[in-house]
Design a protein around this motif. Sequence first.
Motif, PDB file in Angstrom:
ATOM      1  N   LEU A 145      43.933  47.246  48.097  1.00 50.40           N
ATOM      2  CA  LEU A 145      44.234  47.911  46.702  1.00 50.40           C
ATOM      3  C   LEU A 145      44.306  49.334  46.697  1.00 50.40           C
ATOM      4  O   LEU A 145      45.352  49.996  46.311  1.00 50.40           O
ATOM      5  CB  LEU A 145      43.064  47.342  45.664  1.00 50.40           C
ATOM      6  N   ALA A 146      43.472  50.051  47.591  1.00 52.81           N
ATOM      7  CA  ALA A 146      43.520  51.513  47.759  1.00 52.81           C
ATOM      8  C   ALA A 146      44.657  51.818  48.405  1.00 52.81           C
ATOM      9  O   ALA A 146      45.187  52.912  48.051  1.00 52.81           O
ATOM     10  CB  ALA A 146      42.107  52.003  48.362  1.00 52.81           C
ATOM     11  N   ARG A 147      45.195  51.153  49.492  1.00 56.18           N
ATOM     12  CA  ARG A 147      46.207  51.629  50.167  1.00 56.18           C
ATOM     13  C   ARG A 147      47.422  51.320  49.458  1.00 56.18           C
ATOM     14  O   ARG A 147      48.559  52.237  49.461  1.00 56.18           O
ATOM     15  CB  ARG A 147      46.456  50.684  51.479  1.00 56.18           C
ATOM     16  N   TYR A 148      47.624  50.420  48.708  1.00 50.09           N
ATOM     17  CA  TYR A 148      48.811  50.250  47.696  1.00 50.09           C
ATOM     18  C   TYR A 148      49.084  51.332  46.663  1.00 50.09           C
ATOM     19  O   TYR A 148      49.999  51.712  46.363  1.00 50.09           O
ATOM     20  CB  TYR A 148      48.606  48.752  46.862  1.00 50.09           C
ATOM     21  N   ALA A 149      47.798  51.816  45.889  1.00 52.98           N
ATOM     22  CA  ALA A 149      47.795  52.925  45.095  1.00 52.98           C
ATOM     23  C   ALA A 149      48.199  54.272  45.758  1.00 52.98           C
ATOM     24  O   ALA A 149      48.751  54.926  45.343  1.00 52.98           O
ATOM     25  CB  ALA A 149      46.260  53.094  44.604  1.00 52.98           C
ATOM     26  N   THR A 150      47.648  54.457  47.034  1.00 53.10           N
ATOM     27  CA  THR A 150      47.982  55.674  47.591  1.00 53.10           C
ATOM     28  C   THR A 150      49.687  55.627  47.815  1.00 53.10           C
ATOM     29  O   THR A 150      50.324  56.655  47.823  1.00 53.10           O
ATOM     30  CB  THR A 150      47.628  55.608  49.108  1.00 53.10           C
ATOM     31  N   GLN A 151      50.323  54.572  48.385  1.00 54.29           N
ATOM     32  CA  GLN A 151      51.620  54.370  48.379  1.00 54.29           C
ATOM     33  C   GLN A 151      52.489  54.802  47.089  1.00 54.29           C
ATOM     34  O   GLN A 151      53.346  55.036  47.007  1.00 54.29           O
ATOM     35  CB  GLN A 151      51.998  53.024  48.945  1.00 54.29           C
ATOM     36  N   LYS A 152      51.660  54.361  45.981  1.00 57.00           N
ATOM     37  CA  LYS A 152      52.275  54.649  44.623  1.00 57.00           C
ATOM     38  C   LYS A 152      51.880  56.121  44.232  1.00 57.00           C
ATOM     39  O   LYS A 152      52.057  56.353  43.068  1.00 57.00           O
ATOM     40  CB  LYS A 152      52.004  53.605  43.569  1.00 57.00           C
ATOM     41  N   ASN A 153      51.416  56.735  45.060  1.00 61.33           N
ATOM     42  CA  ASN A 153      50.717  58.313  44.657  1.00 61.33           C
ATOM     43  C   ASN A 153      49.937  58.376  43.548  1.00 61.33           C
ATOM     44  O   ASN A 153      50.069  59.017  42.676  1.00 61.33           O
ATOM     45  CB  ASN A 153      52.045  59.010  44.676  1.00 61.33           C
ATOM     46  N   ILE A 154      48.913  57.106  43.386  1.00 60.29           N
ATOM     47  CA  ILE A 154      48.182  56.914  42.362  1.00 60.29           C
ATOM     48  C   ILE A 154      46.654  57.717  42.994  1.00 60.29           C
ATOM     49  O   ILE A 154      46.352  56.903  44.214  1.00 60.29           O
ATOM     50  CB  ILE A 154      47.845  55.577  41.834  1.00 60.29           C
ATOM     51  N   PRO A 155      46.124  58.887  42.674  1.00 60.53           N
ATOM     52  CA  PRO A 155      44.830  59.105  43.258  1.00 60.53           C
ATOM     53  C   PRO A 155      43.653  58.094  43.085  1.00 60.53           C
ATOM     54  O   PRO A 155      43.743  57.482  42.010  1.00 60.53           O
ATOM     55  CB  PRO A 155      44.413  60.440  42.497  1.00 60.53           C
ATOM     56  N   LEU A 156      42.848  57.970  44.035  1.00 51.79           N
ATOM     57  CA  LEU A 156      41.828  57.216  43.871  1.00 51.79           C
ATOM     58  C   LEU A 156      40.362  57.875  43.627  1.00 51.79           C
ATOM     59  O   LEU A 156      39.875  58.865  44.321  1.00 51.79           O
ATOM     60  CB  LEU A 156      41.615  56.161  44.808  1.00 51.79           C
ATOM     61  N   ALA A 157      39.280  57.338  42.800  1.00 48.66           N
ATOM     62  CA  ALA A 157      38.087  57.942  42.596  1.00 48.66           C
ATOM     63  C   ALA A 157      37.124  56.800  42.876  1.00 48.66           C
ATOM     64  O   ALA A 157      37.319  55.824  42.507  1.00 48.66           O
ATOM     65  CB  ALA A 157      38.031  58.484  41.283  1.00 48.66           C
ATOM     66  N   SER A 158      36.183  57.298  43.568  1.00 49.71           N
ATOM     67  CA  SER A 158      35.003  56.384  43.579  1.00 49.71           C
ATOM     68  C   SER A 158      34.021  56.527  42.236  1.00 49.71           C
ATOM     69  O   SER A 158      34.325  57.518  41.382  1.00 49.71           O
ATOM     70  CB  SER A 158      34.069  56.626  44.788  1.00 49.71           C
ATOM     71  N   HIS A 159      32.870  55.851  42.051  1.00 56.35           N
ATOM     72  CA  HIS A 159      32.232  55.976  41.226  1.00 56.35           C
ATOM     73  C   HIS A 159      30.527  55.511  41.378  1.00 56.35           C
ATOM     74  O   HIS A 159      30.322  54.505  42.099  1.00 56.35           O
ATOM     75  CB  HIS A 159      32.543  54.704  40.104  1.00 56.35           C
ATOM     76  N   ASP A 160      30.020  56.563  40.828  1.00 57.10           N
ATOM     77  CA  ASP A 160      28.242  56.298  41.031  1.00 57.10           C
ATOM     78  C   ASP A 160      27.697  56.148  42.471  1.00 57.10           C
ATOM     79  O   ASP A 160      27.175  55.103  42.745  1.00 57.10           O
ATOM     80  CB  ASP A 160      27.736  55.172  40.129  1.00 57.10           C
ATOM     81  N   ASP A 161      28.384  57.044  43.280  1.00 54.21           N
ATOM     82  CA  ASP A 161      27.823  56.831  44.705  1.00 54.21           C
ATOM     83  C   ASP A 161      26.503  57.210  44.812  1.00 54.21           C
ATOM     84  O   ASP A 161      26.028  58.309  44.480  1.00 54.21           O
ATOM     85  CB  ASP A 161      28.709  57.942  45.640  1.00 54.21           C
ATOM     86  N   ASP A 162      25.549  56.406  45.396  1.00 55.00           N
ATOM     87  CA  ASP A 162      24.137  56.623  45.447  1.00 55.00           C
ATOM     88  C   ASP A 162      23.768  56.600  46.877  1.00 55.00           C
ATOM     89  O   ASP A 162      22.472  56.633  47.115  1.00 55.00           O
ATOM     90  CB  ASP A 162      23.660  55.620  44.674  1.00 55.00           C
ATOM     91  N   THR A 163      24.696  56.287  48.082  1.00 56.87           N
ATOM     92  CA  THR A 163      24.180  56.629  49.168  1.00 56.87           C
ATOM     93  C   THR A 163      25.186  56.972  50.119  1.00 56.87           C
ATOM     94  O   THR A 163      26.346  57.338  49.535  1.00 56.87           O
ATOM     95  CB  THR A 163      24.085  54.916  50.056  1.00 56.87           C
ATOM     96  N   LEU A 164      24.879  57.411  51.326  1.00 59.68           N
ATOM     97  CA  LEU A 164      25.776  58.271  52.191  1.00 59.68           C
ATOM     98  C   LEU A 164      26.646  57.320  52.709  1.00 59.68           C
ATOM     99  O   LEU A 164      27.836  57.531  53.051  1.00 59.68           O
ATOM    100  CB  LEU A 164      24.887  59.009  53.336  1.00 59.68           C
ATOM    101  N   ASP A 165      26.482  56.024  53.201  1.00 59.29           N
ATOM    102  CA  ASP A 165      27.346  55.032  53.309  1.00 59.29           C
ATOM    103  C   ASP A 165      28.265  54.819  52.363  1.00 59.29           C
ATOM    104  O   ASP A 165      29.715  54.430  52.807  1.00 59.29           O
ATOM    105  CB  ASP A 165      26.567  53.648  53.895  1.00 59.29           C
ATOM    106  N   LYS A 166      28.085  54.755  51.098  1.00 63.11           N
ATOM    107  CA  LYS A 166      29.092  54.353  50.065  1.00 63.11           C
ATOM    108  C   LYS A 166      30.134  55.680  49.868  1.00 63.11           C
ATOM    109  O   LYS A 166      31.280  55.259  49.831  1.00 63.11           O
ATOM    110  CB  LYS A 166      28.381  54.039  48.760  1.00 63.11           C
ATOM    111  N   ILE A 167      29.688  56.659  50.105  1.00 65.45           N
ATOM    112  CA  ILE A 167      30.633  58.010  49.856  1.00 65.45           C
ATOM    113  C   ILE A 167      31.595  57.957  51.234  1.00 65.45           C
ATOM    114  O   ILE A 167      32.643  58.044  51.240  1.00 65.45           O
ATOM    115  CB  ILE A 167      29.704  59.169  49.811  1.00 65.45           C
ATOM    116  N   ALA A 168      30.930  57.535  52.433  1.00 66.50           N
ATOM    117  CA  ALA A 168      31.797  57.276  53.586  1.00 66.50           C
ATOM    118  C   ALA A 168      32.927  56.361  53.446  1.00 66.50           C
ATOM    119  O   ALA A 168      33.973  56.235  53.958  1.00 66.50           O
ATOM    120  CB  ALA A 168      31.045  57.146  54.807  1.00 66.50           C
ATOM    121  N   LEU A 169      32.361  55.097  52.610  1.00 64.82           N
ATOM    122  CA  LEU A 169      33.187  54.033  52.554  1.00 64.82           C
ATOM    123  C   LEU A 169      34.380  54.370  51.430  1.00 64.82           C
ATOM    124  O   LEU A 169      35.556  54.354  51.768  1.00 64.82           O
ATOM    125  CB  LEU A 169      32.487  52.825  51.811  1.00 64.82           C
ATOM    126  N   SER A 170      34.014  54.965  50.318  1.00 66.42           N
ATOM    127  CA  SER A 170      35.040  55.463  49.579  1.00 66.42           C
ATOM    128  C   SER A 170      35.911  56.598  50.195  1.00 66.42           C
ATOM    129  O   SER A 170      37.245  56.385  50.039  1.00 66.42           O
ATOM    130  CB  SER A 170      34.325  56.425  48.420  1.00 66.42           C
TER     131      SER A 170
END
Length: 402
Positions: free
Chosen positions: A233-258
Amino acid sequence: MVRITNGMIITEERLLTGHDLYICDGRIACIIPSDESFNCNVHGYALCPEQKDFQTIDAGGKWIMPGLIDVHSDFIEQMLAPRPGVLIDPLLSLRFAEQTLISYGITTIYHSLAIFESGLLARPARTVENVWKMIEAIHTYTSRPTLIRHKVHLRLEIDHVDVIPKLLQTMDQGQIDLLSFMDHTPGQGQYRNLEAYVKLVQSYGRASREAIEHHLQTQHTKERLSLKSLSELARYATQKNIPLASHDDDTLDKIALSHSFGAVISEFPMTLDVAQKARELGLYTLFGAPNALVGRSHNGNLSVREAACHRLVDILCSDYYPPALLTALFVLHAHCGLPLNEVVKWATLNPARALSLHETLGSIAPGKWADLIIVEQSTTGPIVTHAFVGGALIHVQSYKQH
């Protein structure tokens, strides 16, 4: 043509006094010393016609700054569903909302529409049906003259697996301007403190302690979008030039995933370490202005004042309370002793850069759209006395003198 004189102009680099700002054809034509005569051939923006007559606005020593760009605001939910059992027409809601938002200096709004109808904190405005209705309403509303610029920030709770086909269709139609993934499962993220979550739900009078405990037991068994599905889904948004945001990142692993998904904004990082990691990975960190005004998070998470003084704030948003955004900029400027022109970027140039609006919006520079506000610093905080959108004077306000 409009000339704004006798103000303190907040540019990207510095504060300018003794200068006049000229607006022509909706754009900033030039900024020149007040004692210089305007010469279009020398100073003017390319579209500026030769003329000697100006509408002059005396800023009276007030601040002249870019209009605010609010990338996360669910204020429209209050306009759509002001109380239980009441739904206002979406088009009327947008009109009422923009009349309020412009008075607080917000000239570009990203309406944060959350598909989040499960759980004890669900709201009528967040049902799947009402979110799609509002997206369509925004599309219709912006096809006609508006007071401010309207954008759609769709917030997808990852347990809404069934909405993906409609989401893809809406992205194809160009009706989404920002997409964020959310996981409000109690026990992590914003609600990592379970006892705090229970107290929050109880404070709303939504359920008994027993009902809350039953809800907590069932939340972890719900179907959710897989990492593979989120990545696609994120890749499809990028193809459509739609920026992506993460939300409530609480761990270093989660921010790396985002980051791996291609996110450009980390919304509401929970700790200084996570905010620092987001910065290192090239994400813009976003925080809420109400947190800055109160001095703490209502959920006991990271204080925006602490993050600001550690220089870990990139973007400030109104979150759920539009009046807070402009005032919070001045509060954080004073609290942390940071240059005002740098702090102002948190609600102007930085969000514009994050969302690829910076070539035409976000700062006071020749050629950019004249989305501007004139701000008076009163004893109770900043007041927007004038607001321009695309060079048009949209809002004027002054307080009665006793």
